[in-house]
Scaffold this active site. Structure first.
Site, PDB file in Angstrom:
ATOM      1  CD  GLN A 147      -2.498   1.633   2.781  1.00 19.44           C
ATOM      2  OE1 GLN A 147      -2.342   1.029   3.326  1.00 19.44           O
ATOM      3  NE2 GLN A 147      -3.681   2.135   3.094  1.00 19.44           N
ATOM      4  CG  ASP A 152       7.026  -6.481  -3.194  1.00 21.54           C
ATOM      5  OD1 ASP A 152       6.454  -6.200  -2.571  1.00 21.54           O
ATOM      6  OD2 ASP A 152       6.520  -8.048  -2.236  1.00 21.54           O
ATOM      7  NE  ARG A 155       2.756  -8.927  -3.535  1.00 18.65           N
ATOM      8  CZ  ARG A 155       2.074  -8.244  -3.077  1.00 18.65           C
ATOM      9  NH1 ARG A 155       0.889  -8.291  -3.863  1.00 18.65           N
ATOM     10  NH2 ARG A 155       1.454  -6.689  -2.882  1.00 18.65           N
ATOM     11  CE1 TYR A 213       2.898  -3.953  11.300  1.00 21.91           C
ATOM     12  CE2 TYR A 213       1.694  -2.380  13.550  1.00 21.91           C
ATOM     13  CZ  TYR A 213       2.396  -2.508  11.889  1.00 21.91           C
ATOM     14  OH  TYR A 213       2.748  -1.641  11.051  1.00 21.91           O
ATOM     15  CE  LYS A 235       6.118  -1.736  11.587  1.00 23.48           C
ATOM     16  NZ  LYS A 235       7.366  -1.715  10.873  1.00 23.48           N
TER      17      LYS A 235
HETATM   18  P1  NAD Z   1       1.992  -3.869   2.890  1.00 20.86           P
HETATM   19  O1  NAD Z   1       1.011  -5.104   4.006  1.00 20.86           O
HETATM   20  O2  NAD Z   1       0.762  -3.322   1.281  1.00 20.86           O
HETATM   21  O3  NAD Z   1       3.015  -3.750   1.753  1.00 20.86           O
HETATM   22  C1  NAD Z   1       3.646  -5.453   2.574  1.00 20.86           C
HETATM   23  C2  NAD Z   1       4.222  -5.506   1.178  1.00 20.86           C
HETATM   24  O4  NAD Z   1       6.158  -6.061   1.432  1.00 20.86           O
HETATM   25  C3  NAD Z   1       3.696  -6.629  -0.001  1.00 20.86           C
HETATM   26  O5  NAD Z   1       4.187  -5.916  -1.242  1.00 20.86           O
HETATM   27  C4  NAD Z   1       4.590  -8.064   0.110  1.00 20.86           C
HETATM   28  O6  NAD Z   1       4.778  -8.452  -0.892  1.00 20.86           O
HETATM   29  C5  NAD Z   1       6.099  -7.462   0.517  1.00 20.86           C
HETATM   30  N1  NAD Z   1       6.833  -8.614   1.020  1.00 20.86           N
HETATM   31  C6  NAD Z   1       6.623  -9.232   1.751  1.00 20.86           C
HETATM   32  N2  NAD Z   1       6.685 -10.310   2.571  1.00 20.86           N
HETATM   33  C7  NAD Z   1       8.296  -9.885   2.171  1.00 20.86           C
HETATM   34  C8  NAD Z   1       8.891 -10.771   2.294  1.00 20.86           C
HETATM   35  N3  NAD Z   1      10.134 -11.539   2.354  1.00 20.86           N
HETATM   36  N4  NAD Z   1      10.276  -9.557   1.477  1.00 20.86           N
HETATM   37  C9  NAD Z   1       9.794  -8.997   0.278  1.00 20.86           C
HETATM   38  N5  NAD Z   1       8.887  -8.513   0.424  1.00 20.86           N
HETATM   39  C10 NAD Z   1       8.458  -8.632   0.750  1.00 20.86           C
HETATM   40  O7  NAD Z   1       1.789  -2.890   4.489  1.00 20.86           O
HETATM   41  P2  NAD Z   1       2.513  -1.266   3.999  1.00 20.86           P
HETATM   42  O8  NAD Z   1       1.500  -0.873   4.311  1.00 20.86           O
HETATM   43  O9  NAD Z   1       2.480  -0.933   2.738  1.00 20.86           O
HETATM   44  O10 NAD Z   1       2.792  -1.421   5.279  1.00 20.86           O
HETATM   45  C11 NAD Z   1       4.468  -0.743   4.382  1.00 20.86           C
HETATM   46  C12 NAD Z   1       5.566  -0.595   6.026  1.00 20.86           C
HETATM   47  O11 NAD Z   1       4.297   0.340   6.716  1.00 20.86           O
HETATM   48  C13 NAD Z   1       5.254  -1.638   6.561  1.00 20.86           C
HETATM   49  O12 NAD Z   1       6.322  -1.800   7.303  1.00 20.86           O
HETATM   50  C14 NAD Z   1       4.148  -0.980   8.024  1.00 20.86           C
HETATM   51  O13 NAD Z   1       4.694  -2.515   9.305  1.00 20.86           O
HETATM   52  C15 NAD Z   1       4.137   0.188   8.552  1.00 20.86           C
HETATM   53  N6  NAD Z   1       3.099   0.460   8.150  1.00 20.86           N
HETATM   54  C16 NAD Z   1       2.010   0.914   6.965  1.00 20.86           C
HETATM   55  C17 NAD Z   1       1.199   1.834   8.310  1.00 20.86           C
HETATM   56  C18 NAD Z   1      -0.292   1.070   7.448  1.00 20.86           C
HETATM   57  O14 NAD Z   1      -1.491   1.834   7.512  1.00 20.86           O
HETATM   58  N7  NAD Z   1      -0.616   0.578   5.300  1.00 20.86           N
HETATM   59  C19 NAD Z   1       0.786   2.048   9.473  1.00 20.86           C
HETATM   60  C20 NAD Z   1       1.884   1.696   9.811  1.00 20.86           C
HETATM   61  C21 NAD Z   1       3.721   1.900   9.264  1.00 20.86           C
END
Ligand code: NAD
Length: 320
Positions: free
Chosen positions: A12, A34, A36, A142, A146
């Protein structure tokens, strides 16, 4: 930031960040990675893209060396609700991936950014105006990863001089890529259902306040912090940041101003409600303002108008 590698770039946050950084620093200077591979039509393939499992630190190091990367933005992680279904796997990905990325940053002397989350707080944290430095005893896997990640990033700066930086993101709301299994996802889903069905069944209960931020502000915050003068940074990692705090009733009321007759109902999910109950209502982000000039452009009102406008186009909806 001149040559940037992003892990988890299809997520995202990563999908939008990759595009934003390419616009700012040049398409060829931002390598999306990624586990994927994106669809052939994905904008991520408009520039360099590599398959990379963050558990494979060797390949990560090879890409950084070959491409002369000077900045790593490490986003790959399992989010709160997904992580709770498989805690051991979440620990392996969230901690194993972070250690690998920090080691590569240390070896190749790159700048480093990784996000923490409001999930790094827990039930004993003050819920209102949550301070930058406060009690952190999260009760989710989680949150555990963190907090450990925040400390590890501080450690790599103190011990090895790696230029680590990071923020605690609140729930992120955007229309480009669906969220990946967090507790605040309802605040994205509600816009889709409002346009498609005129109603939404919320898994988070009324009266549950959480911090949120519109995606353009989140992208700006990353760039702002990475460009900030390091001599002004008292904290480096895990800056509290937020743009708004609301409960489901408030976002529903705002949507109702644009979609008359919009109906909200509740079917509370005990797992995600339990997580939300232990997170802050609203956090204090004055340290981010003081140390690197953090600012936002969107509040609930302006975000809602923009989300609905953009989603109407994306979903081809003309009758709501
Ligand atoms: P997401 O779940 O949408 O995306 C995570 C991505 O990581 C996916 O595309 C997945 O394919 C990839 N991934 C998973 N395992 C993997 C691996 N072994 N190797 C490589 N890639 C891998 O998450 P996001 O919302 O984009 O979050 C990104 C970061 O921001 C994270 O660290 C999350 O904790 C942090 N964050 C997000 C939010 C939110 O609301 N989206 C809020 C606070 C913190």
């Amino acid at each position: 930031m001149k040559k940037i590698l992003i892990t988890g770039a299809m997520g995202q946050l990563g999908s939008e960040l990759t595009t934003a950084l390419r616009a700012q620093y040049g398409t060829d200077n931002v390598i999306g990675t990624d586990i994927r591979r994106p669809d052939e039509s994905s904008p991520l393939l408009a520039g360099p893209f590599e398959i990379l499992d963050v558990l494979d630190g060797k390949t990560m190091g090879e890409i950084v060396k070959k491409e002369k990367v000077d900045t790593i933005i490490h986003l790959a992680a399992l989010l709160s609700a997904t992580a709770e279904r498989n805690p051991k796997f979440a620990w392996d990905i969230n901690m194993g991936g972070l250690v690998n990325a920090l080691e590569v940053a240390r070896e190749f002397n790159t700048q480093f950014f990784t996000p923490s989350s409001i999930g790094a707080f827990g039930p004993s944290t003050p819920k209102k105006n949550t301070p930058q430095d406060t009690i952190q005893r999260p009760t989710t896997i989680y949150g555990v990863t963190k907090v450990a990640g925040e400390l590890l990033c501080d450690y790599y700066f103190e011990k090895f001089g790696v230029d680590t930086r990071g923020v605690r993101f609140p729930g992120l709301i955007g229309y480009v890529t669906p969220p990946g299994g967090g507790t605040t996802d309802y605040a994205v889903d509600i816009y889709y259902d409002a346009l498609k069905k005129g109603s939404y069944e919320s898994y988070i209960d009324k009266g549950t306040f959480m911090d949120m931020m519109y995606m353009p502000d989140a992208l700006d915050a990353i760039i702002q912090l990475m460009e900030a003068d390091p001599s002004k940074l008292i904290h480096r990692n895990a800056f509290n940041i937020s743009a708004m705090s609301f409960d489901p009733e408030m976002i529903a009321a705002e949507i109702g101003k644009h979609i008359p007759g919009f109906k909200m109902s509740y079917n509370v999910d005990p797992v995600r409600q339990g997580i939300a109950n232990n997170w802050p209502d609203n956090i204090d982000y004055s340290a981010a303002i003081a140390e690197w000039g953090f600012k936002t452009n969107y509040n609930l009102e302006t975000m809602t108008a923009d989300m609905l406008e953009k989603l109407r186009i994306k979903l081809g909806i003309t009758d709501r």
